[in-house]
Design an enzyme around this catalytic site. Structure first.
Site, mmCIF file in Angstrom:
data_model
loop_
_atom_site.group_PDB
_atom_site.id
_atom_site.type_symbol
_atom_site.label_atom_id
_atom_site.label_comp_id
_atom_site.label_asym_id
_atom_site.label_seq_id
_atom_site.Cartn_x
_atom_site.Cartn_y
_atom_site.Cartn_z
ATOM 1 N N LYS A 1 0.846 -1.201 0.000
ATOM 2 C CA LYS A 1 0.000 0.000 0.000
ATOM 3 C C LYS A 1 0.882 1.252 0.000
ATOM 4 C CE LYS A 1 -0.345 0.043 5.012
ATOM 5 N NZ LYS A 1 -0.948 -0.692 6.120
ATOM 6 N N TYR B 1 15.083 31.123 9.256
ATOM 7 C CA TYR B 1 13.920 31.865 9.764
ATOM 8 C C TYR B 1 13.864 31.866 11.287
ATOM 9 C CZ TYR B 1 12.033 31.782 5.021
ATOM 10 O OH TYR B 1 11.850 31.941 3.678
HETATM 11 C C1 LIG Z 1 -0.276 -1.905 6.670
HETATM 12 C C2 LIG Z 1 -0.959 -3.138 7.023
HETATM 13 C C3 LIG Z 1 -0.239 -4.315 7.315
HETATM 14 C C4 LIG Z 1 1.271 -4.370 7.392
HETATM 15 O O1 LIG Z 1 1.721 -3.995 8.666
HETATM 16 P P1 LIG Z 1 3.296 -3.876 8.976
HETATM 17 O O2 LIG Z 1 3.347 -3.441 10.394
HETATM 18 O O3 LIG Z 1 3.806 -2.815 8.056
HETATM 19 O O4 LIG Z 1 3.898 -5.191 8.726
HETATM 20 C C5 LIG Z 1 -0.968 -5.469 7.543
HETATM 21 N N1 LIG Z 1 -2.317 -5.460 7.516
HETATM 22 C C6 LIG Z 1 -3.032 -4.351 7.261
HETATM 23 C C7 LIG Z 1 -4.517 -4.426 7.257
HETATM 24 C C8 LIG Z 1 -2.383 -3.154 7.021
HETATM 25 O O5 LIG Z 1 -3.100 -2.055 6.769
#
Ligand SMILES: *Cc1c(COP(=O)(O)O)cnc(C)c1O
Length: 372
Positions: A35, A263
């Site tokens: 993702k 700044y």
């Molecule tokens: C992002 C996600 C994961 C992965 O989790 P990690 O801690 O990055 O291994 C697994 N399941 C779902 C539903 C997620 O959204």
């Protein structure tokens, strides 16, 4: 992806593949979570590299991310972790051969009304995260629903841990696991041969009871030991860094004792020092929270950020380097680096006041190069 940035983000796909093999030693069937552009590592590039390593399942956030993954040539199973959010998404599921996570009854009903032929779905349960998902007490109503509506085939049951990377929260993790066990048993007893998964990277490496049939792993693929800094750190010791990023030196000058810099003059020189103005700022994902806190890696050593991070510039003190060693046009690392003192993603996250996930997602928006 940021188009104006002079940052170069380097993705080590061989390291991503190595991390996949490390996780595969603990897990049984990994769902590679890609993702958010594979946590800033490049959706298509990462997925194809992992397919070559044997990965056959991928997790994306939205449906359109899944479509992009198909277009990139991914042949594996694609899971849409956030579920379809509108009619358009629902129509695209069958077309992209994407399995959606369904999290409430409304979506089930809308799907039944809209789909033209039967589809596989995954059921997401909330066992303690208090975010998305059916509640354990919804199971009887779900079973009744699937008894009446054969066009939706539940092939997977899933849940998500709230704190599996924190050993002090083991009792919360165990409670979630127990609730999930009951849910999976009820579904299977009713004749739904669901594939079960609840583990993220941390649980895959550290909580063997919860492995079930498959494991959804993200952060460890991307070079972060989910147990870093805890009593279980050794579980992720084989995980390798996957992302580095370097940025150009725009200007070098002397800051005189008593002069303020950037700044608001939040830093005033205590003695004469040499400053390099670096071409990176918060518009490149280099957080303003690093003002007076962060370090970069220049010619192999750490150089501290002086004053506030600006939109496209940040000043660092390079007095510790031999005069003339760093020149305008050279590059310094905001992440990674050569020599003795590279910047680790977990350190950068700490100076920034956040977690490595956010660092990877934001720095990873810069222009990328890949090494195999
Ligand atoms: C992002 C996600 C994961 C992965 O989790 P990690 O801690 O990055 O291994 C697994 N399941 C779902 C539903 C997620 O959204």
């Amino acid at each position: 992806m940021i188009s104006y940035s002079k940052t170069i983000v380097r993705i080590d796909l061989a390291a991503v593949r190595h991390n996949y093999r490390v996780l595969a030693r603990s897990g049984s069937r990994l769902v590679a979570v890609v993702k958010a552009d594979a946590y800033g590592h490049g959706l298509g590039e990462v997925a194809l590299a992992l397919e070559a390593e044997g990965a056959d399942s991928f997790g994306v956030g939205y449906v359109h991310e899944g479509e992009r993954l198909r277009q990139a040539g991914c042949r594996g199973r694609i899971l849409n972790l956030l579920g379809p959010v509108d009619k358009d998404d629902m129509a695209r599921l069958a077309h992209g051969d994407i399995i959606p996570f369904i999290t409430h009854f409304e979506t089930l009903q809308k799907l039944v009304a809209q789909i033209e032929k039967p589809i596989d779905i995954a059921l997401k349960f909330d066992t303690g995260m208090s975010r998305l998902g059916f509640r354990p007490e919804d199971v009887p109503a779900l079973l009744e629903f699937f008894h009446k509506n054969k066009c939706l085939r539940p092939v997977m049951a899933a849940s998500h841990f709230a704190a599996s990377d924190e050993p002090s929260f083991d009792s919360v993790t165990q409670k979630q696991h127990a609730l999930f066990s009951d849910i999976v048993s009820s579904l299977r007893q009713a004749g739904h041969a669901v594939e079960a998964n609840i583990s993220n990277s941390a649980a895959t490496l550290g909580y063997r009871e919860s492995l079930w049939d498959s494991q959804r792993t993200g952060i460890a693929l991307y070079g972060v030991n989910p147990f870093g800094g805890t009593s279980k750190a050794s579980l992720g010791k084989d995980i390798r860094n996957t992302m580095s990023a370097h940025v150009p030196v725009l200007h070098i000058h002397t800051l005189r004792k008593g002069q303020g810099i950037s700044y608001g003059h939040t830093h005033v020189a205590k003695k004469d020092c040499t400053v390099a103005v670096i071409g990176v700022g918060y518009a490149d994902g280099y957080s303003r929270g690093l003002s007076n806190k962060g370090f970069m890696s220049a010619c192999g050593i750490r150089v501290p950020v002086l004053g506030r991070v600006c939109m496209q510039m940040t000043c660092v003190d390079i007095s510790a380097l031999p005069a003339g060693q760093l020149q305008v046009g050279d590059r310094v690392h905001i992440l990674g680096g050569h020599g003795e003192e590279p910047v680790h993603v977990c350190e950068l996250a700490e100076w920034w006041g956040t977690i490595p996930y956010e660092v990877l997602c934001l720095i990873g928006m810069g222009p990328r190069e890949f090494t195999e």
